[in-house]
Design an enzyme around this catalytic site. Structure first.
Site, PDB file in Angstrom:
ATOM      1  N   SER A 234       0.850  -1.191   0.000  1.00  0.00           N
ATOM      2  CA  SER A 234       0.000   0.000   0.000  1.00  0.00           C
ATOM      3  C   SER A 234       0.880   1.234   0.000  1.00  0.00           C
ATOM      4  O   SER A 234       2.016   1.191   0.482  1.00  0.00           O
ATOM      5  CB  SER A 234      -0.876   0.012   1.243  1.00  0.00           C
ATOM      6  OG  SER A 234      -0.086   0.257   2.393  1.00  0.00           O
ATOM      7  N   ASP A 235       0.353   2.333  -0.520  1.00  0.00           N
ATOM      8  CA  ASP A 235       1.008   3.591  -0.206  1.00  0.00           C
ATOM      9  C   ASP A 235       0.833   3.777   1.305  1.00  0.00           C
ATOM     10  O   ASP A 235      -0.015   3.137   1.934  1.00  0.00           O
ATOM     11  CB  ASP A 235       0.419   4.764  -0.999  1.00  0.00           C
ATOM     12  CG  ASP A 235       1.376   5.972  -1.012  1.00  0.00           C
ATOM     13  OD1 ASP A 235       2.300   6.008  -0.164  1.00  0.00           O
ATOM     14  OD2 ASP A 235       1.199   6.874  -1.852  1.00  0.00           O
ATOM     15  N   TRP A 236       1.645   4.669   1.848  1.00  0.00           N
ATOM     16  CA  TRP A 236       1.707   4.775   3.307  1.00  0.00           C
ATOM     17  C   TRP A 236       0.395   5.330   3.879  1.00  0.00           C
ATOM     18  O   TRP A 236       0.088   6.500   3.759  1.00  0.00           O
ATOM     19  CB  TRP A 236       2.911   5.623   3.699  1.00  0.00           C
ATOM     20  CG  TRP A 236       4.179   4.830   3.892  1.00  0.00           C
ATOM     21  CD1 TRP A 236       4.996   4.900   4.980  1.00  0.00           C
ATOM     22  CD2 TRP A 236       4.776   3.846   3.033  1.00  0.00           C
ATOM     23  NE1 TRP A 236       6.048   4.008   4.852  1.00  0.00           N
ATOM     24  CE2 TRP A 236       5.939   3.353   3.672  1.00  0.00           C
ATOM     25  CE3 TRP A 236       4.434   3.299   1.798  1.00  0.00           C
ATOM     26  CZ2 TRP A 236       6.755   2.365   3.106  1.00  0.00           C
ATOM     27  CZ3 TRP A 236       5.246   2.313   1.241  1.00  0.00           C
ATOM     28  CH2 TRP A 236       6.375   1.862   1.883  1.00  0.00           C
TER      29      TRP A 236
END
Ligand code: BGC
Length: 771
Positions: A234-236
């Site tokens: 995932s993106d953060w």
């Protein structure tokens, strides 16, 4: 290098909670290890143009964003994209991998390959281009450069993350054709060809479904269609529902949540809401990911005690890269290059002394050193006098009176020197990750200063520092020379000095259009959307595709960039070569300096396309270095499939048959040669039926002749309607009607009872799979 290794059977050896914990990070930039199953932790770092070294402190594994250790700051993607030089991107990525590996970082969070849909996107500095092919070539070269050196890439941000406004929630509502042809195209090419270890899913939603829960994009397209075998992280902070995310195909939640969401996964498995095999599959992928990283580590053992390249060598490469990224937009009366051996130069603008060389946000690097254009100009001057006046205050120091006094001083200096080099540009407050720009103008104070400078001394060279395009049209005709310096990384100051004094001949080309006005940009009316949704209303007409289709004047077109020499093109040929076309053209350096030309190959057409086509699309490019007077033939191969459009109706890429134009250009609006190729089309995947129009019937290889036969037979029987196809107006009128409607007309060559029969005959005569 290690890509084909089958995953080990890691999952069975682990308990449910251990497996769940592997699918989220152990800290901000590190994955969870399972030593008993032979799965080491993988350390990652931003990315993409330098290392933001994770300095984990304390037990929380927190990262201090402001105290990253020094690392080389290479030119960000906005600049690198303008080099149109994949080999250079490959070398830069190899150097990034070298630095990463020497710090124990095994995955670099990049490259970012989102398309520049609007000039307003705050993160455009991190992206390569408005064109998917150029993006794919540059991004793919970076992936290879990293991974061939044993450091994994995290291709980001997948997908349609083209704005920062509401980026964590907004739904990019995009039709299938632009999604495939523009926004997914570079991802598809890189995933299939360059096999990145990981892909980072973006924050936003596409057509209503968050990427982190989007099984169509994460599994259906990425894995099933394109064969991706790596990890999706995932993106953060992009995960909203961990269980839904796992189910959709998201393997790794970043950063970790100290076990909170792992417990949700365990509970879902125990409650029978999540099939444990889903978790096992992700764990297997993560085990492969960790193993790839570990093999990279072991390949390094004994070879290094620190980076292979010294800090000096990294800096030097950053400078060499920057040399190729500078774009000379305008150079009237050959005012550039300046003579280093005599005369006087007024260097004006705080940006010459305090350069802006990278963008703000997660990609921000603490550079190992920083070249300033002012120092470098002084260093290179060999007799020429270089004087400086800041002209405007440093960002943050905006006080009206100071601004006035600074401008007065600069104007006095300008009047007293032979040439003025004024540095203009944006500040980090104007553009950054996390928000979009509201306009594309330079700060007003800078424009007022420029007006006064030009009045004091017309020999003005303007140098821009900006991560997203700025509007130049109101003033660019008042300056004889304009240099686009983008954000050039830590060694950019030297590159600018070399270009200004001519020891480097500029060869960058615009990877995005500079419009006359923001309002002209194709996405303008639907950017950045409202109430959580942004409609990609311009469809495939993104960037130059849209400016060209609307026949809009632009300030500087896609692909534009001047040189201190000149190039002539001749002898363009386009020939069939198996299932591809080979395009060759001879380029001659007709000027007095050695130089590099980026030859761009576009396709146009086909005439009569059944879908709306951009007037021209980039199909390939190649650079050539030529000494004065030298000629060389360059070639680009265009696979026939590259000419396809994505048919939403058929859910497939489809090449239309017909004549296409092939053009060689020095920019998208400076076409130097063209040829025509005749392309064989793919058979239609749509079966004919009574609902198919007369035109669709006539286009069909089997149905067409069958129907025509009926028309001719009816005509022979002298029916009035039967002669219709020979009357152009009638033929046009009928061609848009479904056959079953025409069949109801009196004297129709095919009656209502004949429709099914004709449909069956057409299907029977069409090779299996084609109809
Ligand atoms: C950015 C990513 C970055 C990540 C980790 C996110 O906010 O969108 O590009 O890699 O943070 O710093």
């Amino acid at each position: 290098m290690t890509q084909q290794t089958p995953p080990p059977p890691a999952a069975p050896r682990l308990s449910l909670i251990e497996k769940a914990s592997l699918t989220s990070g152990a800290g901000d930039f590190v994955t969870t290890a399972a030593p008993e199953a032979g799965i080491p932790a993988v350390t990652m770092s931003d990315g993409p143009h330098g290392l933001r070294l994770p300095k984990e402190s304390g037990d929380g594994g927190q990262v201090d964003l402001h105290s990253a250790a020094p690392a080389t700051c290479y030119p960000p993607a906005v600049a690198l994209g303008s080099s149109w030089d994949p080999e250079l991107a490959h070398r830069v990525a190899g150097a990034l991998a070298d630095e990463a590996a020497s710090h124990g970082v095994r995955v670099l969070l990049g490259p970012g390959i989102n398309i520049k849909r609007s000039p307003l996107c705050g993160r455009n500095f991190e992206y390569f281009s408005e064109d998917p092919l150029l993006t794919a070539e540059m991004g793919g070269a970076m992936v290879r450069g990293l991974q061939e050196s044993g450091v994994g890439a995290a291709l980001k941000h997948y997908a349609a993350n083209n704005q920062e406004t509401d980026r964590m929630r907004v739904s990019a509502d995009v039709d299938e054709r632009p999604l495939r042809e523009i926004y997914l195209r570079a991802f598809e090419r890189i995933v299939r060809r360059d096999r990145p270890w990981s892909v980072m899913c973006s924050y936003n939603a596409v057509n209503g479904t968050l990427l982190s829960e989007n099984s169509r994009l994460l599994t259906g397209i990425l894995r099933t269609e394109w064969g991706f075998d790596g990890v999706v992280m995932s993106d953060w902070g992009a995960v909203r529902d961990r269980v839904a995310a796992l189910r959709a195909g998201l393997d790794l939640q970043m950063p970790g949540t100290h076990g909170r969401t792992d417990a949700e996964v365990v509970a879902a498995v125990r409650a029978g809401e999540l099939d444990e095999s889903v978790l096992d599959t992700s764990v297997e992928r993560l085990a492969l990911f960790a193993r790839r990283a570990d093999e990279g580590v072991r390949a390094d053992e004994g070879v290094r005690n620190g980076p292979r390249m010294s800090a000096d060598e990294h800096h030097h490469l950053a400078g060499e890269a920057a040399d190729r990224c500078v774009v000379l937009l305008r150079n009237e009366r050959d005012i550039l290059p300046l003579d280093p051996s005599g005369g006087s130069v007024a260097v004006i603008g705080e940006l010459a002394r305090t350069p802006r060389y990278q963008g703000a946000g997660s990609s921000q690097v603490t550079p190992t050193r920083l070249d300033t254009p002012l120092d470098e100009l002084r260093e290179l001057a060999d007799g020429a006098r270089v004087d400086f006046a800041p002209g405007y205050p440093a960002p943050g120091g905006e006080v009206a009176e100071t601004a006035g006094a600074l401008a007065d001083e600069a104007v006095r200096l300008a009047a007293a020197c032979d040439t003025v080099v004024v540095f203009l540009g944006l500040s980090a407050a104007d553009e950054s990750e996390g928000f979009d720009r509201a306009h594309i103008d330079l700060p007003e104070g800078q424009i007022l200063l420029l007006e006064r400078l030009v009045a004091a001394n017309p020999r003005v060279v303007a140098v821009l520092s900006n991560g997203g395009v700025v509007r130049t049209a109101p003033w660019h005709a008042t300056v004889p020379a304009l240099v686009e310096g983008w954000l050039l990384g830590q060694a950019g100051g030297g590159a600018l000095a070399r270009v200004l004094f001519g020891s480097v001949n500029p060869s960058g080309k615009l990877a995005e259009t500079v419009p006359l006005r923001l309002e002209d940009s194709p996405s303008h009316l639907s950017f950045p959307g409202e109430e959580g949704r942004v409609r990609y209303g311009e469809g495939v007409f993104v960037g130059y595709r849209g400016y060209d289709a609307a026949a809009r004047e632009v300030a500087f077109p896609f692909g534009h960039g001047l040189s201190y020499t000149s190039f002539a093109y001749s002898g363009l040929r386009a020939e069939r070569d198996g299932d591809a076309f080979s395009v060759s053209v001879t380029v001659t350096n007709t000027g007095r300096r050695p130089g590099r030309e980026v030859v761009q190959i576009y396709s146009t057409g086909p005439a009569g396309s059944t879908v709306a086509r951009p007037p021209r699309e980039l199909r390939g490019f190649v650079s050539v270095n030529l000494a004065p007077g030298e000629s060389r033939e360059v070639a680009v191969v265009i696979p026939r499939g590259e000419l396809a459009y994505y048919s939403a109706r058929e859910s497939a890429w489809r090449v239309e048959g017909g004549d296409y134009g092939i053009e060689a250009g020095s920019s998208s609006r400076d076409i130097r040669g063209s040829a025509v190729i005749s392309v064989e089309g793919d058979p239609s995947g749509v079966a004919l039926s009574g609902r198919s129009t007369i035109a669709e019937w006539l286009d069909h290889p089997v149905g067409g002749p069958l129907l025509m036969e009926r028309f001719m037979a009816a005509r022979a029987a002298a029916g009035a309607a039967a002669g219709a196809m020979e009357n152009p107006t009638m033929a046009r009128f009928l061609s848009g009607m479904p056959l079953e409607v025409v069949a109801e007309f009196p004297q129709s060559p095919v009656g209502p009872e004949g429709v099914a029969e004709l449909t069956a005959l057409a299907a029977a005569g069409t090779p299996a799979g084609d109809a």
